[in-house]
Design a protein around this motif. Structure first.
Motif, PDB file in Angstrom:
ATOM      1  N   VAL A   1       0.710  -1.141   0.024  1.00  0.00           N
ATOM      2  CA  VAL A   1       0.046  -0.021  -0.115  1.00  0.00           C
ATOM      3  C   VAL A   1       0.867   1.246  -0.028  1.00  0.00           C
ATOM      4  N   ILE A   2       1.827   1.211   0.768  1.00  0.00           N
ATOM      5  CA  ILE A   2       2.618   2.548   0.824  1.00  0.00           C
ATOM      6  C   ILE A   2       3.663   2.658  -0.358  1.00  0.00           C
ATOM      7  N   LEU A   3       4.200   1.588  -0.919  1.00  0.00           N
ATOM      8  CA  LEU A   3       4.775   1.737  -2.188  1.00  0.00           C
ATOM      9  C   LEU A   3       3.834   2.320  -3.315  1.00  0.00           C
ATOM     10  N   MET A   4       2.638   1.539  -3.500  1.00  0.00           N
ATOM     11  CA  MET A   4       1.709   2.002  -4.600  1.00  0.00           C
ATOM     12  C   MET A   4       1.019   3.514  -4.284  1.00  0.00           C
ATOM     13  N   THR A   5       1.015   3.715  -2.951  1.00  0.00           N
ATOM     14  CA  THR A   5       0.463   5.163  -2.717  1.00  0.00           C
ATOM     15  C   THR A   5       1.480   6.215  -3.226  1.00  0.00           C
ATOM     16  N   ARG A   6       2.736   5.925  -3.319  1.00  0.00           N
ATOM     17  CA  ARG A   6       3.939   6.773  -3.786  1.00  0.00           C
ATOM     18  C   ARG A   6       4.054   6.770  -5.187  1.00  0.00           C
ATOM     19  N   ASP A   7       3.951   5.423  -5.421  1.00  0.00           N
ATOM     20  CA  ASP A   7       3.876   5.522  -7.392  1.00  0.00           C
ATOM     21  C   ASP A   7       2.596   4.319  -7.622  1.00  0.00           C
ATOM     22  N   MET A   8       1.684   5.021  -8.201  1.00  0.00           N
ATOM     23  CA  MET A   8       0.464   4.290  -8.291  1.00  0.00           C
ATOM     24  C   MET A   8       0.631   3.501  -9.555  1.00  0.00           C
ATOM     25  N   ARG A   9       1.833   3.854 -10.400  1.00  0.00           N
ATOM     26  CA  ARG A   9       1.910   2.797 -11.611  1.00  0.00           C
ATOM     27  C   ARG A   9       2.220   1.370 -11.136  1.00  0.00           C
ATOM     28  N   ALA A  10       2.571   1.226  -9.946  1.00  0.00           N
ATOM     29  CA  ALA A  10       2.895  -0.120  -9.286  1.00  0.00           C
ATOM     30  C   ALA A  10       1.581  -1.066  -8.948  1.00  0.00           C
ATOM     31  N   MET A  11       0.286  -0.331  -9.236  1.00  0.00           N
ATOM     32  CA  MET A  11      -0.953  -0.996  -9.175  1.00  0.00           C
ATOM     33  C   MET A  11      -1.108  -1.874 -10.165  1.00  0.00           C
TER      34      MET A  11
END
Length: 325
Positions: free
Chosen positions: A173-183
């Motif tokens: 969640v924290i990494l995807m919040t910073r860079d939502m391309r990771a979703m």
């Protein structure tokens, strides 16, 4: 929908370098397992999958905990409890992390919010871990039918899954919040985030797997010579050394395999949970749920559970002078 962010947490070249090292690590682990190290088949595939998710870190853990250092020494090498607990954690991660990653790729495709996504992933990880990596692959080791294996595996797998998700949830969640391309699974940032999440999940899940192995509620690492390719005990379990090699007399220390190591490994096989007080099992289960709840709080506090996959935005759109709406 809240504005989306694209704040890279690592240079893209570093990601591709990590992926390259990961492929080399997976290739070595697979080659060594299927040509040299006599680990049980289910654990061989478990190591390959976890190394795929954790890269060089997985290779290092494999090197120091499972790789046979010399012919005929695997039983003795993997006998210590800490290595048995590593094997249990790897087995857990192979099933749970695979279900979580597959579910994350699917939910990202359908554009579900992260708040919904995480519980779909939790369910998928638990189902994949329980019905495939635990019950299906391990029923022979436990000398049970598939239904009996499901019942026997349910509580240990649930405890282990709670701990695994407790590590993966806030990391994702924290990494995807910073860079939502990771979703989105089409992005290298997705696979980098899943790699980081699996690494954290393995660390968090290790202590509870140590407890489960110590109390014989889960299996650790094994050796085909002692437990058979699928984990089913060989006839040598009834011998004085607890093992036989290809129909030969029981192994001796001169052959590089001690009777103590054979007994130690066989004693790590799950023997049911009747010997563990119900109150103790309930307490550990509660602790695993509290750990999962704490991880959810961290994810909600430092991440955005309302986010959905989509085009990234660095800042909200601003109206230009003279523009009419």
């Amino acid at each position: 929908m809240s504005p989306m962010h694209a704040t890279p947490w690592a240079p893209e070249w570093l990601l591709w370098g990590w992926f390259g090292l990961t492929l080399l690590s997976v290739a070595y682990v697979a080659w060594d397992l299927f040509t040299s190290t006599p680990e049980m088949k289910v654990m061989k595939w478990g190591w390959v999958l976890v190394t795929l998710y954790t890269g060089p870190v997985g290779l290092l853990v494999y090197w120091f905990s499972c790789r046979e250092p010399a012919p005929g020494t695997h039983e003795q090498f993997v006998a210590p409890l800490w290595k048995q607990a590593v094997g249990s954690t790897i087995h857990c991660a192979a099933g749970d992390a695979t279900g979580i990653i597959v579910a994350a790729a699917i939910t990202g495709y359908f554009g579900l919010s992260m708040g919904t996504d995480i519980w779909v992933e939790y369910a998928a990880g638990f189902v994949f871990g329980l019905f495939i990596f635990q019950a299906l692959f391990m029923k022979d080791m436990m000398n049970m039918s598939y239904g009996q294996a499901l019942r026997s595996s349910f509580l240990p797998e649930w405890m282990s899954m709670n701990a695994m998700m407790a590590g993966m949830l806030p990391t994702m969640v924290i990494l995807m919040t910073r860079d939502m391309r990771a979703m989105e699974a089409t992005s290298p940032w997705f696979w980098a985030a899943m790699s980081a999440a699996t690494l954290v999940g393995v660390v968090v899940a290790y202590p509870i797997n140590w407890w489960l192995v110590k109390h014989k509620l889960k299996h650790g690492m094994g050796t085909e010579r002692a437990l058979g390719k699928g984990g089913s005990p060989t006839a040598a379990e009834h011998g004085h050394a607890g093992m036989m090699m290809n129909g030969m007399p029981p192994a001796t220390p001169a052959m590089g395999i001690s009777a103590h190591a054979g007994h130690a490994m066989l004693s790590m096989r799950p023997t049911g949970d009747d010997h563990v007080p119900a109150g103790r099992k309930a307490l550990v289960t509660l602790l695993s749920l509290l750990l999962l709840a704490a991880s959810y709080y961290v994810a909600a506090r430092f991440g955005d559970l309302s986010m959905r996959p989509g085009p990234p935005m660095h800042m909200p759109e601003m109206a230009m002078p003279g523009m009419t709406h």
